[in-house]
Design a protein around this motif. Structure first.
Motif, mmCIF file in Angstrom:
data_model
loop_
_atom_site.group_PDB
_atom_site.id
_atom_site.type_symbol
_atom_site.label_atom_id
_atom_site.label_comp_id
_atom_site.label_asym_id
_atom_site.label_seq_id
_atom_site.Cartn_x
_atom_site.Cartn_y
_atom_site.Cartn_z
ATOM 1 N N ILE A 1 0.798 -1.232 0.000
ATOM 2 C CA ILE A 1 0.000 0.000 0.000
ATOM 3 C C ILE A 1 0.831 1.283 0.000
ATOM 4 C CG2 ILE A 1 -1.968 -1.111 1.108
ATOM 5 C CD1 ILE A 1 -1.080 0.072 3.761
ATOM 6 N N ASN A 2 2.132 1.169 0.161
ATOM 7 C CA ASN A 2 2.988 2.368 0.173
ATOM 8 C C ASN A 2 4.410 1.959 -0.214
ATOM 9 O OD1 ASN A 2 4.188 4.821 0.560
ATOM 10 N ND2 ASN A 2 3.654 5.026 2.719
ATOM 11 N N LEU A 3 4.634 1.740 -1.496
ATOM 12 C CA LEU A 3 5.872 1.135 -1.983
ATOM 13 C C LEU A 3 7.120 1.878 -1.536
ATOM 14 C CD1 LEU A 3 4.901 0.077 -5.634
ATOM 15 C CD2 LEU A 3 4.602 -1.143 -3.475
ATOM 16 N N ARG A 4 7.030 3.176 -1.389
ATOM 17 C CA ARG A 4 8.219 3.964 -1.009
ATOM 18 C C ARG A 4 8.714 3.622 0.389
ATOM 19 N NH1 ARG A 4 6.206 9.993 -2.123
ATOM 20 N NH2 ARG A 4 4.406 9.028 -1.107
ATOM 21 N N ASN A 5 7.811 3.151 1.252
ATOM 22 C CA ASN A 5 8.199 2.793 2.619
ATOM 23 C C ASN A 5 8.433 1.300 2.814
ATOM 24 O OD1 ASN A 5 8.038 5.458 3.424
ATOM 25 N ND2 ASN A 5 5.911 5.291 4.103
ATOM 26 N N SER A 6 8.405 0.565 1.717
ATOM 27 C CA SER A 6 8.608 -0.881 1.812
ATOM 28 C C SER A 6 10.034 -1.193 2.241
ATOM 29 C CB SER A 6 8.330 -1.546 0.456
ATOM 30 O OG SER A 6 8.692 -2.917 0.491
ATOM 31 N N ASN A 7 10.185 -2.232 3.035
ATOM 32 C CA ASN A 7 11.523 -2.675 3.442
ATOM 33 C C ASN A 7 12.234 -3.437 2.339
ATOM 34 O OD1 ASN A 7 11.214 -1.611 6.014
ATOM 35 N ND2 ASN A 7 10.364 -3.502 6.854
ATOM 36 N N SER A 8 11.504 -3.729 1.270
ATOM 37 C CA SER A 8 12.072 -4.481 0.158
ATOM 38 C C SER A 8 12.666 -3.539 -0.887
ATOM 39 C CB SER A 8 10.991 -5.350 -0.489
ATOM 40 O OG SER A 8 11.471 -5.964 -1.664
ATOM 41 N N SER A 9 13.781 -3.946 -1.475
ATOM 42 C CA SER A 9 14.391 -3.154 -2.550
ATOM 43 C C SER A 9 13.613 -3.291 -3.850
ATOM 44 C CB SER A 9 15.844 -3.608 -2.776
ATOM 45 O OG SER A 9 15.888 -4.992 -3.091
ATOM 46 N N ASP A 10 12.777 -4.319 -3.938
ATOM 47 C CA ASP A 10 11.944 -4.549 -5.121
ATOM 48 C C ASP A 10 10.555 -4.981 -4.652
ATOM 49 O OD1 ASP A 10 10.725 -5.254 -7.482
ATOM 50 O OD2 ASP A 10 12.389 -6.470 -8.238
ATOM 51 N N PRO A 11 9.717 -4.015 -4.267
ATOM 52 C CA PRO A 11 8.403 -4.334 -3.690
ATOM 53 C C PRO A 11 7.511 -5.181 -4.593
ATOM 54 C CG PRO A 11 8.957 -2.036 -3.322
ATOM 55 C CD PRO A 11 9.979 -2.570 -4.274
ATOM 56 N N ILE A 12 7.567 -4.953 -5.903
ATOM 57 C CA ILE A 12 6.703 -5.712 -6.806
ATOM 58 C C ILE A 12 7.083 -7.188 -6.810
ATOM 59 C CG2 ILE A 12 5.907 -5.978 -9.171
ATOM 60 C CD1 ILE A 12 4.908 -3.452 -7.724
ATOM 61 N N HIS A 13 8.390 -7.436 -6.849
ATOM 62 C CA HIS A 13 8.850 -8.827 -6.767
ATOM 63 C C HIS A 13 8.491 -9.413 -5.396
ATOM 64 C CE1 HIS A 13 11.329 -12.392 -7.287
ATOM 65 N NE2 HIS A 13 11.837 -12.155 -6.108
ATOM 66 N N ASN A 14 8.607 -8.596 -4.360
ATOM 67 C CA ASN A 14 8.275 -9.057 -3.013
ATOM 68 C C ASN A 14 6.796 -9.427 -2.915
ATOM 69 O OD1 ASN A 14 8.968 -9.644 -0.305
ATOM 70 N ND2 ASN A 14 8.195 -7.664 0.368
ATOM 71 N N GLN A 15 5.949 -8.680 -3.595
ATOM 72 C CA GLN A 15 4.528 -9.013 -3.626
ATOM 73 C C GLN A 15 4.322 -10.420 -4.180
ATOM 74 O OE1 GLN A 15 2.257 -6.115 -5.796
ATOM 75 N NE2 GLN A 15 2.799 -4.416 -4.434
ATOM 76 N N LYS A 16 5.008 -10.709 -5.283
ATOM 77 C CA LYS A 16 4.872 -12.036 -5.906
ATOM 78 C C LYS A 16 5.379 -13.136 -4.973
ATOM 79 C CE LYS A 16 5.237 -10.255 -10.641
ATOM 80 N NZ LYS A 16 6.023 -10.271 -11.901
ATOM 81 N N TYR A 17 6.419 -12.815 -4.226
ATOM 82 C CA TYR A 17 6.946 -13.787 -3.276
ATOM 83 C C TYR A 17 5.925 -14.063 -2.173
ATOM 84 C CZ TYR A 17 10.131 -16.006 0.068
ATOM 85 O OH TYR A 17 10.725 -16.880 0.945
#
Length: 261
Positions: free
Chosen positions: A76-92
């Motif tokens: 819901i807020n990709l800029r604050n995600s702890n992941s360097s690649d939030p979209i890939h993290n979503q798939k994970y």
């Protein structure tokens, strides 16, 4: 004379009784044999599937815990995600949910001709599955959770196995992939966690996964012990867990307060 008569009567009675017992035993032997066989089969099935279920549960709970720490920013807020690649993290994240449901479906496939409830722990595992699929605690419709799980079970060399992350990502990115339309429903659920109740439902689902791990691996020989994100659960969720989940669904869980106090 009387003593000899008594002895004869005793021998004859014993022989008759023994004969009846033997005939009765032969009559019931198939049922007795089947009873013990079903208990052994249930025990073997439980322990065969426990390890992969625990490992997939641990991976899933670890990710839900990670998402809770970042307030679900990956969705819901990709800029604050702890992941360097939030979209890939979503798939994970999608994979971890799907993998867990797949392990439960794998168990269901293998238990078609085995009554898992014949084993005490097997019966408790069934209670967890019923809870995960219940209207109050499931994330998606029961049939959708099952379909997603089934999509990850593949037949290779005449053996069933759960799809790897690589296979999952490739299937997800394949045009007109049957898997994609089902995962989209999970994606919509997780993208909607801005809504407080939707977010709490995911967190409550995670608590059930954590309770499963703690119950079946209390010494953490298979997976590591994790903390419960109590500060992320609102009062309503804690009340649901205390007064409903552990009171009606998972009554056999020890140290219930760990999950809501």
């Amino acid at each position: 004379m009387n003593e000899n008569l008594d002895l004869i009567i005793t021998v004859i009675t014993g022989a008759i009784t023994g004969t009846f017992l033997w005939e009765g035993f032969k009559f019931f032997y198939p049922d007795i044999k089947q009873y013990f066989k079903s208990k052994i089969d249930a025990k073997n099935l439980f322990y065969k599937n426990l390890d992969p279920i625990l490992k997939s549960a641990s991976e899933l709970y670890g990710k839900i815990e990670s998402l809770s720490k970042e307030d679900f920013s990956t969705f819901i807020n990709l800029r604050n995600s702890n992941s360097s690649d939030p979209i890939h993290n979503q798939k994970y994240v999608f994979y971890l949910f799907a993998q867990f449901w797949a392990q439960l479906e794998y168990l269901r496939l293998e238990s078609q001709y085995i009554d898992l409830s014949k084993n005490k722990k097997g019966n408790q595992l069934l209670r967890f599955i019923e809870t995960i699929e219940s209207r109050k605690y499931r994330l998606l419709d029961r049939s959708i959770q099952r379909v997603i799980g089934e999509c990850l079970i593949i037949n290779k060399d005449q053996k069933f196995r759960v799809m790897t992350l690589k296979d999952f990502l490739e299937a997800l990115d394949t045009e007109n992939s049957p898997l994609s339309k089902w995962i989209l429903l999970l994606e919509q659920k997780l993208l909607n966690v801005r809504d407080k109740e939707q977010r709490q439902s995911v967190l409550r689902f995670g608590v059930i996964i954590s309770a499963l791990i703690d119950h079946f691996d209390p010494r953490y020989k298979t997976v590591r012990r994790r903390s419960i994100y109590l500060h992320k659960l609102n009062p309503r969720s804690k009340k649901i867990l205390e007064q409903h989940l552990f009171k009606y669904y998972l009554k056999f869980i020890k140290n219930k307060k760990r999950y809501y106090k």
